[in-house]
Design an enzyme around this catalytic site. Structure first.
Site, short mmCIF file in Angstrom:
data_model
loop_
_atom_site.label_atom_id
_atom_site.label_comp_id
_atom_site.label_asym_id
_atom_site.label_seq_id
_atom_site.Cartn_x
_atom_site.Cartn_y
_atom_site.Cartn_z
CB SER A 168 17.51 -12.69 -3.93
OG SER A 168 18.45 -12.87 -4.83
CE1 TYR A 183 19.74 -17.27 -2.13
CE2 TYR A 183 21.46 -16.26 -3.57
CZ TYR A 183 20.25 -16.17 -2.99
OH TYR A 183 19.13 -15.26 -3.53
CB SER A 184 23.96 -21.04 -6.98
OG SER A 184 24.59 -20.61 -8.46
CG ASN A 185 21.95 -14.96 -8.11
OD1 ASN A 185 21.04 -14.68 -7.84
ND2 ASN A 185 23.36 -14.31 -7.89
N GLY A 242 16.95 -9.38 -0.49
CA GLY A 242 17.21 -9.15 -1.88
C GLY A 242 18.51 -8.04 -1.51
#
Length: 379
Positions: free
Chosen positions: A90, A187-189, A333
């Site tokens: 990330s 939090y979201s990809n 990440g």
């Protein structure tokens, strides 16, 4: 890093206008243990709960140094070095955000415009309204879209070459209904996969090419890459990534099975080194990537976690309040094989950490932040 794991980490810890070439930090010197005893002890504690090896690249405005413990390749005595490549998870989000912010500076995107204006019909249905979600909210994870982890075991339909298209990943992510109304941090990809589509639509180029041209090449980050879909290679020299289980002093490591990094795309596909990542975040913090006004927007944060948490989230940036005073900016990440973070301060201090395993249970989050704090607060 990717969705659910990333959210778990934060919960555990907390209860471009100008494209100037930015010089890389001075070459690191392998540090005598006596010179950085507290940081070395913290590194050993971190590695004991992390992967087969771990390394830190740190310093201040006068120079850089590095420490390593364990091994970059199991069954060998191979230290982790600041120029070894690895998958950064990330931390990719900071590069994605910087690319979007450069497009903001170029007047091609407005932070507070609805995503529907740029990607009609993409964020729509199943409770979503693209007219109610702004570009800023996607960058800051306040869109209301729930946590999303691109599944490696049961992935969405792939292209003929085994790679994944952004629009397919986004459609899969939005099969989940909203977690909240826009405005609440989650939090979201998926947010950053949508931003990848935005970059492609705005630039007319594949996102890996756009990020390369907007960020990687202008900064001279020669060991950093955004793999094209279908490219599973990790160029040497590299830190080898592992899956593993730790039970007390016992552990078992297996190689990360090859996967196409396009499944993480703009949320987590990139490759870099500790030295290159430090140069990137230093350039960004110094106003050499986006305009001062746009950087100020990026550094407007929302609270993350319990009251009193040392962490807050801006636009693709984490702000970490240091125990010795002041703040550091960067990102962490997690991706199969690696756990990593880089932080920099306005006065030139920096610390970049990597370990070569992604532990899905009991990730060493507290140990990671303790290590970063020791390095950044050294006297």
């Amino acid at each position: 890093m990717a969705g659910k794991s990333r959210r778990t980490q934060l919960s555990a810890v907390l209860g471009l206008a100008c494209a100037a070439v930015f010089a890389l930090p001075a070459a690191a010197q392998a540090a005598p243990a006596a010179d950085h005893a507290d940081t070395l002890a913290a590194l050993k504690t971190f590695q004991a709960a992390a992967g087969p090896g771990a390394g830190i690249y740190a310093g201040d405005s006068t120079g850089s140094w590095n420490l390593s413990t364990g091994t970059a390749v199991i069954n060998t005595n191979t230290p982790v070095t600041p120029t070894d490549r690895y998958r950064i998870g990330s931390q990719t989000k900071s590069f994605t955000a910087a690319t979007v912010l450069r497009l903001v500076d170029a007047k091609k995107i407005s932070l507070d415009a609805p995503i529907e204006q740029y990607l009609p019909g993409v964020v729509d249905g199943n409770g979503y309204d693209g007219n109610a979600i702004t570009v800023r909210q996607l960058l800051q994870h306040t869109s209301g879209i729930p946590a999303y982890e691109p599944p490696l075991l049961n992935p969405p339909p792939a292209n003929p070459d085994g790679s994944y298209a952004l629009d397919v990943l986004v459609r899969q992510a939005l099969k989940q209904p909203p977690a909240s109304k826009p405005g609440t941090w989650q939090y979201s990809n998926a947010n950053y996969l949508i931003l990848g589509m935005l970059i492609e639509k705005t630039t007319g180029k594949p996102v890996h090419q756009a990020v390369t041209e907007q960020i990687i090449q202008p900064l001279g980050l020669t060991r950093t890459s955004f793999p094209a879909p279908g490219d599973r290679s990790l160029p040497d020299p590299a830190v080898h990534g592992y899956h593993g289980v730790r039970v007390g002093p016992l552990y078992f490591w297996t190689d990360v099975i090859g996967y196409d990094p396009s499944i993480f795309s703009t949320a987590g596909a990139m490759i870099s080194t500790q030295q290159d990542l430090t140069a990137f975040y230093q350039a960004l913090a110094a106003g050499k990537v986006v305009s001062p006004a746009t950087l100020a927007e990026a550094e407007k944060t929302v609270a993350v976690g319990a009251p009193g948490s040392p962490l807050a989230y801006g636009l693709g940036l984490i702000r970490h309040t240091l125990p010795c005073g002041g703040v550091a900016w960067g990102h962490d990440g997690m991706v199969p094989g690696y756990y990593t973070e880089t932080l920099v301060t306005e006065d030139g201090r920096h610390a970049s950490v990597v370990t070569n395993a992604h532990l899905t249970t009991n990730p060493p989050v507290a140990q990671m932040y303790n290590l970063l704090d020791k390095a950044l607060c050294e006297k």
